[in-house]
Scaffold this active site. Sequence first.
Site, PDB file in Angstrom:
ATOM      1  N   HIS A   1      -3.819   9.437  -4.245  1.00 37.60           N
ATOM      2  CA  HIS A   1      -4.086   8.191  -4.969  1.00 37.60           C
ATOM      3  C   HIS A   1      -3.165   8.134  -6.192  1.00 37.60           C
ATOM      4  O   HIS A   1      -2.333   9.045  -6.396  1.00 37.60           O
ATOM      5  CB  HIS A   1      -5.558   8.113  -5.366  1.00 37.60           C
ATOM      6  CG  HIS A   1      -6.075   9.332  -6.070  1.00 37.60           C
ATOM      7  ND1 HIS A   1      -5.615   9.725  -7.306  1.00 37.60           N
ATOM      8  CD2 HIS A   1      -6.980  10.264  -5.693  1.00 37.60           C
ATOM      9  CE1 HIS A   1      -6.241  10.825  -7.682  1.00 37.60           C
ATOM     10  NE2 HIS A   1      -7.066  11.186  -6.720  1.00 37.60           N
ATOM     11  N   ALA A   2      -3.367   7.108  -6.998  1.00 38.55           N
ATOM     12  CA  ALA A   2      -2.456   6.890  -8.132  1.00 38.55           C
ATOM     13  C   ALA A   2      -2.472   8.044  -9.148  1.00 38.55           C
ATOM     14  O   ALA A   2      -1.507   8.216  -9.898  1.00 38.55           O
ATOM     15  CB  ALA A   2      -2.795   5.576  -8.820  1.00 38.55           C
ATOM     16  N   GLY A   3      -3.553   8.824  -9.179  1.00 39.89           N
ATOM     17  CA  GLY A   3      -3.591  10.000 -10.059  1.00 39.89           C
ATOM     18  C   GLY A   3      -2.543  11.014  -9.618  1.00 39.89           C
ATOM     19  O   GLY A   3      -1.744  11.515 -10.423  1.00 39.89           O
ATOM     20  N   HIS A   4      -2.529  11.291  -8.309  1.00 39.02           N
ATOM     21  CA  HIS A   4      -1.518  12.212  -7.771  1.00 39.02           C
ATOM     22  C   HIS A   4      -0.114  11.648  -7.997  1.00 39.02           C
ATOM     23  O   HIS A   4       0.812  12.384  -8.346  1.00 39.02           O
ATOM     24  CB  HIS A   4      -1.733  12.415  -6.269  1.00 39.02           C
ATOM     25  CG  HIS A   4      -3.061  13.002  -5.882  1.00 39.02           C
ATOM     26  ND1 HIS A   4      -4.022  12.286  -5.221  1.00 39.02           N
ATOM     27  CD2 HIS A   4      -3.578  14.245  -6.071  1.00 39.02           C
ATOM     28  CE1 HIS A   4      -5.079  13.059  -4.997  1.00 39.02           C
ATOM     29  NE2 HIS A   4      -4.842  14.247  -5.515  1.00 39.02           N
TER      30      HIS A   4
ATOM     31  N   ARG B   1     -12.476  12.004  -3.669  1.00 43.28           N
ATOM     32  CA  ARG B   1     -13.879  11.893  -3.244  1.00 43.28           C
ATOM     33  C   ARG B   1     -14.417  10.469  -3.386  1.00 43.28           C
ATOM     34  O   ARG B   1     -15.426  10.135  -2.768  1.00 43.28           O
ATOM     35  CB  ARG B   1     -14.750  12.868  -4.034  1.00 43.28           C
ATOM     36  CG  ARG B   1     -14.521  14.325  -3.646  1.00 43.28           C
ATOM     37  CD  ARG B   1     -15.502  15.257  -4.349  1.00 43.28           C
ATOM     38  NE  ARG B   1     -15.346  16.644  -3.937  1.00 43.28           N
ATOM     39  CZ  ARG B   1     -14.482  17.502  -4.488  1.00 43.28           C
ATOM     40  NH1 ARG B   1     -13.703  17.104  -5.471  1.00 43.28           N
ATOM     41  NH2 ARG B   1     -14.408  18.744  -4.058  1.00 43.28           N
TER      42      ARG B   1
END
Length: 280
Positions: free
Chosen positions: A34-37, A188
Amino acid sequence: MKIFTKSAELSAHISTLKSDAKKIGFVPTMGALHAGHVSLVERSKMECDFTIVSIFVNPTQFNNPADFEKYPIRTEDDLTLLTDLHVDFVFLPNKEEIYTENFKIPNFSIGELNNIMEGKFRPGHFEGVMQVVYRFFEIIQPTKAYFGLKDFQQVAVIQKMTQVLNLEVEIIPCVTVREQDGLALSSRNLRLSEGQRFEALFIYQSLILAENLSQKLTPKEVKNQIEQLYLESTLKLEYVEIIDSKTFEILNEKWSEESIVCIVAYVGEIRLIDNLAIHF
Ligand code: AMP
């Protein structure tokens, strides 16, 4: 983008780059990206000559077997995303490539870090995290490795490991990426129903409330208020802890200059983690 599944092939390839004094940036992930990664990958691309992303759902860091079994896997989508990001290398090992017969992590202690919060509530979790990260460092020998501050204590554990074992890698902590409404991005979250997604927002809201309350209450009083609020909510609070972000000392009567509120709560069966730094 080159995909490696074998540790030895990846190691050999990286050594040739390192002999040219190239900087290798490493982003370990468990996939369902996701955008965090993405923020970690972009930072690595900015600071290093080559970026390598690993996707490996590490069994040894799951203290709850159901959580491991239900962990979302989206390898095809992940590879498309990483191709679009122009990542240089992806490492997609299986368990046997990581946990070879002769693999052993040196014996050392991370002290109190293993006894509070994630250390306390997820027995064996950090041993598993250190095992896999140590093994990745052994295979990749990265110049820099990127970790998200959403897993604040994990960053501290990895920093401690690199310091104690004198590993030649710079650990780069990266800020938490959130949805527009504040929910911290997490793989999650894919498991949340629409209703649960709405309920999950309470975690961020309670962190903001803690920040506001910090103006007039002691850390202990804020912790009590937050615990009380969760009792009236649909979420099950595992812990709220207010600590000094450098020493990990639990704060009771006084805020420190760099305090941090850490929360873990369950929405249904799904365990979510978040934190908010409070600067004085
Ligand atoms: P995971 O795939 O959940 O093991 O996460 C891989 C890395 O991404 C870890 O260093 C996480 O802390 C980081 N990460 C996960 N979620 C976020 C987020 N919302 N913002 C920034 N980093 C994150």
